[in-house]
Motif scaffolding. Sequence first.
Motif, PDB file in Angstrom:
ATOM      1  N   ILE A 179      13.041  25.383 -36.159  1.00 48.52           N
ATOM      2  CA  ILE A 179      12.757  26.437 -37.147  1.00 48.52           C
ATOM      3  C   ILE A 179      14.067  26.977 -37.739  1.00 48.52           C
ATOM      4  CG2 ILE A 179      11.854  28.812 -37.390  1.00 48.52           C
ATOM      5  CD1 ILE A 179       9.669  27.779 -35.256  1.00 48.52           C
ATOM      6  N   ASP A 180      15.070  27.137 -36.907  1.00 47.53           N
ATOM      7  CA  ASP A 180      16.377  27.604 -37.423  1.00 47.53           C
ATOM      8  C   ASP A 180      16.954  26.594 -38.407  1.00 47.53           C
ATOM      9  OD1 ASP A 180      16.134  29.880 -35.918  1.00 47.53           O
ATOM     10  OD2 ASP A 180      17.557  29.266 -34.352  1.00 47.53           O
ATOM     11  N   GLU A 181      16.821  25.307 -38.099  1.00 45.28           N
ATOM     12  CA  GLU A 181      17.355  24.278 -39.004  1.00 45.28           C
ATOM     13  C   GLU A 181      16.572  24.222 -40.316  1.00 45.28           C
ATOM     14  OE1 GLU A 181      20.130  22.625 -38.663  1.00 45.28           O
ATOM     15  OE2 GLU A 181      20.522  23.419 -36.650  1.00 45.28           O
ATOM     16  N   LEU A 182      15.341  24.717 -40.294  1.00 43.03           N
ATOM     17  CA  LEU A 182      14.500  24.697 -41.510  1.00 43.03           C
ATOM     18  C   LEU A 182      14.732  25.944 -42.389  1.00 43.03           C
ATOM     19  CD1 LEU A 182      11.037  23.488 -40.046  1.00 43.03           C
ATOM     20  CD2 LEU A 182      12.736  22.123 -41.296  1.00 43.03           C
ATOM     21  N   ALA A 183      15.723  26.766 -42.026  1.00 43.46           N
ATOM     22  CA  ALA A 183      15.908  28.063 -42.706  1.00 43.46           C
ATOM     23  C   ALA A 183      15.956  27.945 -44.234  1.00 43.46           C
ATOM     24  CB  ALA A 183      17.176  28.741 -42.181  1.00 43.46           C
ATOM     25  N   ASP A 184      16.644  26.912 -44.753  1.00 44.65           N
ATOM     26  CA  ASP A 184      16.784  26.792 -46.213  1.00 44.65           C
ATOM     27  C   ASP A 184      15.745  25.864 -46.829  1.00 44.65           C
ATOM     28  OD1 ASP A 184      19.005  28.446 -46.105  1.00 44.65           O
ATOM     29  OD2 ASP A 184      20.348  26.746 -45.686  1.00 44.65           O
ATOM     30  N   VAL A 185      14.815  25.413 -46.024  1.00 40.61           N
ATOM     31  CA  VAL A 185      13.835  24.438 -46.517  1.00 40.61           C
ATOM     32  C   VAL A 185      12.648  25.160 -47.149  1.00 40.61           C
ATOM     33  CG1 VAL A 185      12.175  22.677 -45.747  1.00 40.61           C
ATOM     34  CG2 VAL A 185      14.542  22.639 -44.892  1.00 40.61           C
ATOM     35  N   ARG A 186      12.159  24.616 -48.251  1.00 42.44           N
ATOM     36  CA  ARG A 186      10.973  25.147 -48.939  1.00 42.44           C
ATOM     37  C   ARG A 186       9.964  24.016 -49.123  1.00 42.44           C
ATOM     38  NH1 ARG A 186      13.464  28.617 -47.522  1.00 42.44           N
ATOM     39  NH2 ARG A 186      14.651  30.228 -48.579  1.00 42.44           N
ATOM     40  N   ASP A 241       1.501   5.945 -39.947  1.00 41.41           N
ATOM     41  CA  ASP A 241       2.591   5.242 -39.274  1.00 41.41           C
ATOM     42  C   ASP A 241       3.898   5.562 -40.000  1.00 41.41           C
ATOM     43  OD1 ASP A 241       4.441   3.368 -38.345  1.00 41.41           O
ATOM     44  OD2 ASP A 241       2.948   1.769 -38.205  1.00 41.41           O
ATOM     45  N   VAL A 242       4.909   5.942 -39.241  1.00 39.21           N
ATOM     46  CA  VAL A 242       6.196   6.297 -39.851  1.00 39.21           C
ATOM     47  C   VAL A 242       6.798   5.116 -40.617  1.00 39.21           C
ATOM     48  CG1 VAL A 242       7.542   5.734 -37.774  1.00 39.21           C
ATOM     49  CG2 VAL A 242       8.428   7.424 -39.384  1.00 39.21           C
ATOM     50  N   GLN A 243       6.368   3.887 -40.300  1.00 40.22           N
ATOM     51  CA  GLN A 243       6.926   2.726 -41.003  1.00 40.22           C
ATOM     52  C   GLN A 243       6.336   2.568 -42.395  1.00 40.22           C
ATOM     53  OE1 GLN A 243       7.474  -0.576 -37.645  1.00 40.22           O
ATOM     54  NE2 GLN A 243       5.637   0.619 -37.350  1.00 40.22           N
ATOM     55  N   GLN A 244       5.281   3.329 -42.682  1.00 40.79           N
ATOM     56  CA  GLN A 244       4.617   3.217 -43.992  1.00 40.79           C
ATOM     57  C   GLN A 244       3.917   4.544 -44.271  1.00 40.79           C
ATOM     58  OE1 GLN A 244       1.996  -0.132 -44.100  1.00 40.79           O
ATOM     59  NE2 GLN A 244       2.044  -0.234 -46.340  1.00 40.79           N
ATOM     60  N   LEU A 245       4.694   5.537 -44.667  1.00 40.55           N
ATOM     61  CA  LEU A 245       4.127   6.879 -44.803  1.00 40.55           C
ATOM     62  C   LEU A 245       3.285   6.996 -46.080  1.00 40.55           C
ATOM     63  CD1 LEU A 245       7.238   8.989 -43.686  1.00 40.55           C
ATOM     64  CD2 LEU A 245       5.086   8.688 -42.439  1.00 40.55           C
ATOM     65  N   PRO A 246       2.098   7.584 -45.957  1.00 45.85           N
ATOM     66  CA  PRO A 246       1.248   7.751 -47.147  1.00 45.85           C
ATOM     67  C   PRO A 246       1.679   8.995 -47.939  1.00 45.85           C
ATOM     68  CG  PRO A 246       0.111   8.549 -45.197  1.00 45.85           C
ATOM     69  CD  PRO A 246       1.440   8.044 -44.720  1.00 45.85           C
ATOM     70  N   ILE A 247       2.945   9.005 -48.326  1.00 44.60           N
ATOM     71  CA  ILE A 247       3.541  10.167 -49.004  1.00 44.60           C
ATOM     72  C   ILE A 247       4.355   9.620 -50.185  1.00 44.60           C
ATOM     73  CG2 ILE A 247       5.180  12.097 -48.750  1.00 44.60           C
ATOM     74  CD1 ILE A 247       4.620  12.119 -45.738  1.00 44.60           C
ATOM     75  N   ALA A 248       4.278  10.312 -51.317  1.00 47.01           N
ATOM     76  CA  ALA A 248       5.028   9.869 -52.504  1.00 47.01           C
ATOM     77  C   ALA A 248       6.525  10.038 -52.285  1.00 47.01           C
ATOM     78  CB  ALA A 248       4.583  10.685 -53.719  1.00 47.01           C
ATOM     79  N   ASP A 249       7.313   9.383 -53.124  1.00 48.30           N
ATOM     80  CA  ASP A 249       8.776   9.484 -53.028  1.00 48.30           C
ATOM     81  C   ASP A 249       9.244  10.906 -53.332  1.00 48.30           C
ATOM     82  OD1 ASP A 249       8.577   6.764 -52.822  1.00 48.30           O
ATOM     83  OD2 ASP A 249       9.672   6.301 -54.664  1.00 48.30           O
ATOM     84  N   GLY A 250      10.243  11.373 -52.600  1.00 47.79           N
ATOM     85  CA  GLY A 250      10.998  12.573 -52.951  1.00 47.79           C
ATOM     86  C   GLY A 250      10.230  13.875 -53.032  1.00 47.79           C
ATOM     87  N   VAL A 251       9.254  14.086 -52.161  1.00 53.75           N
ATOM     88  CA  VAL A 251       8.433  15.302 -52.295  1.00 53.75           C
ATOM     89  C   VAL A 251       8.559  16.304 -51.136  1.00 53.75           C
ATOM     90  CG1 VAL A 251       6.719  14.225 -53.795  1.00 53.75           C
ATOM     91  CG2 VAL A 251       6.401  14.137 -51.311  1.00 53.75           C
ATOM     92  N   LEU A 252       9.206  15.915 -50.038  1.00 55.03           N
ATOM     93  CA  LEU A 252       9.224  16.806 -48.864  1.00 55.03           C
ATOM     94  C   LEU A 252      10.530  17.612 -48.768  1.00 55.03           C
ATOM     95  CD1 LEU A 252       7.869  14.550 -45.937  1.00 55.03           C
ATOM     96  CD2 LEU A 252       6.567  15.985 -47.522  1.00 55.03           C
ATOM     97  N   GLY A 253      10.389  18.850 -48.326  1.00 49.85           N
ATOM     98  CA  GLY A 253      11.578  19.650 -48.035  1.00 49.85           C
ATOM     99  C   GLY A 253      12.248  19.191 -46.753  1.00 49.85           C
ATOM    100  N   ALA A 254      11.429  18.740 -45.804  1.00 49.77           N
ATOM    101  CA  ALA A 254      11.968  18.230 -44.535  1.00 49.77           C
ATOM    102  C   ALA A 254      10.949  17.311 -43.879  1.00 49.77           C
ATOM    103  CB  ALA A 254      12.313  19.388 -43.582  1.00 49.77           C
TER     104      ALA A 254
END
Length: 269
Positions: free
Chosen positions: A49-56, A102-115
């Motif tokens: 949580i401390d490392e996520l301080a600047d994450v949105r 599966d982390v080897q093929q994430l069902p997530i679009a490119d460049g969208v996560l803060g962390a």
Amino acid sequence: MTAQPTHEQLVTDRSLLSTKAYGTGQHLAARQSLYRWQTPSYDLPRIVIDELADVRGVVADVGCGNGKFVARVRDDRPDLSVLPMDVSHGIIDAIPGAVVADVQQLPIADGVLGAVLALHMLYHVEDQARAIRELRRVLAPGGIAIVSTNSRTDKRELEHLWRQAAGDGLGIAEGPARVQLSARFTLEDAPAILGAVFGEIRTIPLPGVIEVTDAEPVVAHLASYEAWADRMGVPFQETIECARERVTETIRTEGSFRVTCLGGMLVCR
Ligand SMILES: C[S@@+](CC[C@H](N)C(=O)[O-])C[C@H]1O[C@@H](n2cnc3c(N)ncnc32)[C@H](O)[C@@H]1O
């Protein structure tokens, strides 16, 4: 006679992971609970949580297991949207919003996560390089990946105890080594492996000593390896009973049983 599987095959075996190993949170909880007797004690979700301080925005917890980190991040940072993911359907059953992935093929679009979090899980992944590229792909500019694992020296006393107890059961001096989960992705090797994709990696080492005056937490920890241990030609229950006797005897003669630990987190940009 069929050949015994290698440690590598056992640790990455998808059907074992999603059934006997992590079909429920029971074995993982037994491993986590041993740290109650660790000095110093680390509040791992607090460190994250401390490392996520600047994450949105959105944070994915890949290989979230029983959701220990998901619950704390949701409580402490209600402004973040947390996406729990795991290959084992059973272990995420009770976690709201969790999806099988599966982390080897994430069902997530490119460049969208803060962390993205990948905590104590990359050692289970067959193609680690591909998984790490996936962690990088889904991050927005400035996003961070938080990874954790253990040192190759972590809990050496338990490796030794296992071999002695297995030997007791088999009537030989030392039985086969147990599967050491983090051996495929140790704290020592992780910076170079992650460095193939991430430009900056900061390691937070978490050394400690576990000291127990009751054998049960240690026995429960060893027993949590059942999924792997009983594939290695060792009589599992007998080995556990022999380990209990050895730990009880050490506590009787020395006052406690000690285990040295070294885990760590790696914050990657
Ligand atoms: C040791 S547990 C760690 C759980 C949690 N991250 C923690 O630190 O408490 C490893 C988890 O990773 C999951 N896992 C293994 N391989 C995976 C993969 N390829 N993709 C996603 N999750 C995976 C397992 O099902 C298990 O729940």
